[in-house]
Write an enzyme that holds these catalytic residues in place. Structure first.
Site, PDB file in Angstrom:
ATOM      1  N   LYS A   1      22.403  -0.515  12.335  1.00 38.16           N
ATOM      2  CA  LYS A   1      22.053   0.803  12.887  1.00 38.16           C
ATOM      3  C   LYS A   1      21.141   0.614  14.114  1.00 38.16           C
ATOM      4  O   LYS A   1      21.320  -0.351  14.855  1.00 38.16           O
ATOM      5  CB  LYS A   1      21.421   1.677  11.806  1.00 38.16           C
ATOM      6  CG  LYS A   1      22.294   1.725  10.533  1.00 38.16           C
ATOM      7  CD  LYS A   1      21.871   2.753   9.553  1.00 38.16           C
ATOM      8  CE  LYS A   1      22.810   2.711   8.347  1.00 38.16           C
ATOM      9  NZ  LYS A   1      22.545   3.762   7.372  1.00 38.16           N
TER      10      LYS A   1
ATOM     11  N   HIS B   1      31.056   6.685  11.160  1.00 43.86           N
ATOM     12  CA  HIS B   1      29.937   6.621  10.221  1.00 43.86           C
ATOM     13  C   HIS B   1      29.355   8.029  10.067  1.00 43.86           C
ATOM     14  O   HIS B   1      29.329   8.804  11.020  1.00 43.86           O
ATOM     15  CB  HIS B   1      28.879   5.641  10.739  1.00 43.86           C
ATOM     16  CG  HIS B   1      27.812   5.364   9.724  1.00 43.86           C
ATOM     17  ND1 HIS B   1      26.781   6.234   9.485  1.00 43.86           N
ATOM     18  CD2 HIS B   1      27.639   4.325   8.869  1.00 43.86           C
ATOM     19  CE1 HIS B   1      26.008   5.734   8.519  1.00 43.86           C
ATOM     20  NE2 HIS B   1      26.519   4.583   8.128  1.00 43.86           N
TER      21      HIS B   1
ATOM     22  N   GLU C   1      26.460   9.055  10.035  1.00 45.22           N
ATOM     23  CA  GLU C   1      25.374   9.375  10.988  1.00 45.22           C
ATOM     24  C   GLU C   1      25.949   9.758  12.351  1.00 45.22           C
ATOM     25  O   GLU C   1      25.375  10.577  13.064  1.00 45.22           O
ATOM     26  CB  GLU C   1      24.405   8.183  11.076  1.00 45.22           C
ATOM     27  CG  GLU C   1      23.572   8.091   9.798  1.00 45.22           C
ATOM     28  CD  GLU C   1      23.127   6.694   9.426  1.00 45.22           C
ATOM     29  OE1 GLU C   1      23.177   5.783  10.269  1.00 45.22           O
ATOM     30  OE2 GLU C   1      22.724   6.517   8.253  1.00 45.22           O
TER      31      GLU C   1
ATOM     32  N   GLU D   1      31.468   5.815   1.884  1.00 43.49           N
ATOM     33  CA  GLU D   1      30.013   5.927   1.887  1.00 43.49           C
ATOM     34  C   GLU D   1      29.606   7.368   1.592  1.00 43.49           C
ATOM     35  O   GLU D   1      29.602   8.213   2.500  1.00 43.49           O
ATOM     36  CB  GLU D   1      29.454   5.533   3.258  1.00 43.49           C
ATOM     37  CG  GLU D   1      29.764   4.114   3.665  1.00 43.49           C
ATOM     38  CD  GLU D   1      28.752   3.591   4.671  1.00 43.49           C
ATOM     39  OE1 GLU D   1      28.168   2.549   4.389  1.00 43.49           O
ATOM     40  OE2 GLU D   1      28.543   4.236   5.702  1.00 43.49           O
TER      41      GLU D   1
ATOM     42  N   GLY E   1      20.827   5.192   2.377  1.00 44.71           N
ATOM     43  CA  GLY E   1      19.394   5.086   2.637  1.00 44.71           C
ATOM     44  C   GLY E   1      18.517   5.828   1.645  1.00 44.71           C
ATOM     45  O   GLY E   1      17.327   6.032   1.889  1.00 44.71           O
TER      46      GLY E   1
ATOM     47  N   SER F   1      23.177   2.401  -0.189  1.00 42.75           N
ATOM     48  CA  SER F   1      22.123   1.826  -1.042  1.00 42.75           C
ATOM     49  C   SER F   1      22.583   0.612  -1.843  1.00 42.75           C
ATOM     50  O   SER F   1      22.127   0.411  -2.967  1.00 42.75           O
ATOM     51  CB  SER F   1      21.537   2.907  -1.966  1.00 42.75           C
ATOM     52  OG  SER F   1      20.905   3.922  -1.209  1.00 42.75           O
TER      53      SER F   1
HETATM   54  P1  PGA Z   1      22.223   1.833   3.353  1.00 44.24           P
HETATM   55  O1  PGA Z   1      23.232   2.268   4.540  1.00 44.24           O
HETATM   56  O2  PGA Z   1      22.741   0.541   2.772  1.00 44.24           O
HETATM   57  O3  PGA Z   1      20.891   1.667   4.053  1.00 44.24           O
HETATM   58  O4  PGA Z   1      22.216   2.936   2.353  1.00 44.24           O
HETATM   59  C1  PGA Z   1      24.616   2.062   4.419  1.00 44.24           C
HETATM   60  C2  PGA Z   1      25.319   2.558   5.659  1.00 44.24           C
HETATM   61  O5  PGA Z   1      24.967   3.621   6.180  1.00 44.24           O
HETATM   62  O6  PGA Z   1      26.264   1.896   6.160  1.00 44.24           O
END
Ligand code: PGA
Length: 249
Positions: A11, A91, A93, A161, A167, A207
């Site tokens: 990220k 993704h 995000e 995901e 996160g 996570s």
């Molecule tokens: P994370 O993120 O392992 O920090 O939960 C996974 C991702 O967004 O690819």
């Protein structure tokens, strides 16, 4: 047989000092049967590719156009030229922060393929959608909309995901993960035929850490993980790679 894949998504984290972590990951990445991928910020791709050894390097996004007046954006060809072999697309995000639609992700995916990159296309439901039991509807729509018709087991990886697991330290049960991965597999087989559908690798993300990796990696149709926070440090990521290697036994 699908080669398992441990993918790290750094990220917006990392400067040149972080390459030391990559070097430590690279030192063990060739020890097992799994493929290892790190997706650093774009500023580090070139330098990362120089020290990556057996670790593949990926971008975290690319533009839908090949070139042109798009200040601040990066094309698939530029990622490839800098040393990337993969790119993460769609993704959550990006979908949330930049309003990326399934149609845009599909266009980016085609652009990535035409530049010779493999695409890791992300799908996942929000907490609200999960609580309303809409997970499979959402995933089905995202798969149909985000993946171009030309998908193969070589050019596509799908990452499931759940947005609420990213996160947060919250993880679906392994039964829930297995149900979604079985569903994704069935959808891919229905659309692309059994040969292609069975060869596309399916990653779980959200996570993942050393303490939960083993049970996740033994779940139906889980071919690896897309790891955010726990991929930033070799001490956290190497045990995940080792758990994935061990799941081959
Ligand atoms: P994370 O993120 O392992 O920090 O939960 C996974 C991702 O967004 O690819």
């Amino acid at each position: 047989m699908r080669t398992k894949l441990a993918a790290g998504n750094w990220k917006m984290n990392g400067t040149r000092a972080s390459l030391e972590q990559l070097e430590r990951i690279a030192a063990v990445a060739g020890n097992g049967p799994s493929e290892v991928l790190i997706c650093p910020p774009a500023t580090l791709i070139h330098a990362a590719a120089e020290v990556a050894g057996p670790v593949g390097i990926g971008g975290q996004d690319c533009h839908a156009a090949g070139s042109g007046a798009h200040t601040g954006d990066i094309s698939a060809e530029m990622l490839k030229d800098a040393g990337a072999s993969y790119v993460i697309l769609g993704h959550s995000e990006r979908r949330a922060d930049h309003g990326e639609s399934d149609a845009l992700v599909r266009t980016k995916c085609r652009m990535a393929w035409s530049a010779g990159l493999k695409a890791v296309v992300c799908v996942g439901e929000t907490l609200e959608q999960y609580e309303h039991s809409n997970t499979l509807d959402i995933i089905g729509g995202q798969l149909a909309g985000s993946i171009p018709d030309e998908a193969t087991g070589h050019n596509l990886v799908v990452a499931y995901e759940p947005v609420w697991a990213i996160g947060t330290g919250k993880v679906p049960t392994v039964n829930e993960i297995g149900d979604v991965h079985d569903f994704i597999r069935a959808r891919l087989e229905r659309r692309f035929g059994a040969g292609v559908g069975r060869s596309v690798r399916l990653l779980y993300g959200g996570s993942v850490k050393a303490s939960n990796a083993t049970e996740i990696f033994h779940t139906s149709n889980v071919d690896g993980a897309l790891v955010g926070g726990a991929s930033l440090k070799a001490d956290d990521f190497v045990p995940i790679i080792e758990a994935l290697n061990a799941s081959n036994d």
